[in-house]
Scaffold this active site. Sequence first.
Site, PDB file in Angstrom:
ATOM      1  CG  HIS A  49     123.096 -24.838  44.668  1.00 11.52           C
ATOM      2  ND1 HIS A  49     123.080 -25.362  43.386  1.00 11.52           N
ATOM      3  CD2 HIS A  49     121.930 -24.173  44.826  1.00 11.52           C
ATOM      4  CE1 HIS A  49     121.933 -25.038  42.802  1.00 11.52           C
ATOM      5  NE2 HIS A  49     121.224 -24.313  43.651  1.00 11.52           N
TER       6      HIS A  49
ATOM      7  CG  ASP B 255     127.085 -25.845  42.021  1.00 13.50           C
ATOM      8  OD1 ASP B 255     126.924 -26.569  41.039  1.00 13.50           O
ATOM      9  OD2 ASP B 255     126.161 -25.512  42.796  1.00 13.50           O
TER      10      ASP B 255
ATOM     11  CG  ASP C 281     124.720 -24.155  39.471  1.00 15.54           C
ATOM     12  OD1 ASP C 281     125.850 -23.631  39.425  1.00 15.54           O
ATOM     13  OD2 ASP C 281     124.436 -25.085  40.263  1.00 15.54           O
TER      14      ASP C 281
ATOM     15  CG  HIS D 250     124.431 -30.436  47.745  1.00 15.06           C
ATOM     16  ND1 HIS D 250     124.844 -29.267  48.326  1.00 15.06           N
ATOM     17  CD2 HIS D 250     123.960 -30.093  46.504  1.00 15.06           C
ATOM     18  CE1 HIS D 250     124.633 -28.250  47.502  1.00 15.06           C
ATOM     19  NE2 HIS D 250     124.105 -28.736  46.391  1.00 15.06           N
TER      20      HIS D 250
END
Length: 318
Positions: A166, A164, A241, A127
């Site tokens: 995200h 991931d 996740d 990110h």
Amino acid sequence: MTPPVHSDWPHAWTAFRRAAYAGSPPPRRQFLPREFLERLLAGAAERLPLLDAPLLDWALAERVHDPAYLARWRRGEVTRAEERALGFPWNPAVVERGLASSGATLAATRDALAHGFGLNLGGGTHHAYRDHAEGFSFLNDVVICARWLLGGGHAARLLILDLDVHQGNGTASLLAGEARTLTVSVHGANNYPFQKERSDLDVALPDGTGDAAYLAALDGEVAPAVAAFRPDFAFYLAGADVLEGDQLGRLALTPAGVRERDERVFRWAARACIPLVTVMAGGYSRDPERLIETRLGTLDALLAAFGQRRAVGGIIEG
């Protein structure tokens, strides 16, 4: 059964034993508690030699991130808004954590060049943008290492396979327009970041996606794109996740489904003789035992695939 560890295999690199972590609680309640983290590291050490991460050289970070941004974060001259975007307050350990996590990914990249694969037990801070931090990410470790590979002539066509939960928004932004990389993100459609960037391939999955639909997306959408690109080096963000019940995720994979996902990726890379760096990326399960099981399952799948050089299976056929 855990595959045998050969003396010429690489290491498992970790930033978690550096001074920045000593005696301090995790910066967020969703992170793995220290006692369980120690158990994860012990399990990893049974599979590969476990080494502490070196700190990344700031000059390498400056090839990707704005030098003025880095200087402010080194000095702690950040605003409350910037701390909120990161997800926890600034302190010197935040800087050391970022440097160590990125240093571990660089060490794993060197392992992959020498031995065929490399492993960072953390990393995957996808990110982080050129000039600002987001989502627990201060430095973008994978992009830093990608630039190091390309700049040094170590690779010509890089795959960044981000699984991931995200979207890798910082990675997509930093590598936009870079023809030598293929950024692939398979993520939850309704999850953070809520304003997505455009990867080369984005596969956005609905809440509650389970094993079968997830694996079908890998086979049906990811595999053709990767086959067409023909990478000669790959980074794999093996996020845990995606597990059902993750505190920060909305998908519903089982540990067996994550293991099958990992096996497909590792078998493909081993069969194609493509050096592969695995970073563990996110994992925030409410059940630490389940998270440890899944993380160590990723290691076992990695060692099995690269130890035996299996000629069948994988995400790419032919």
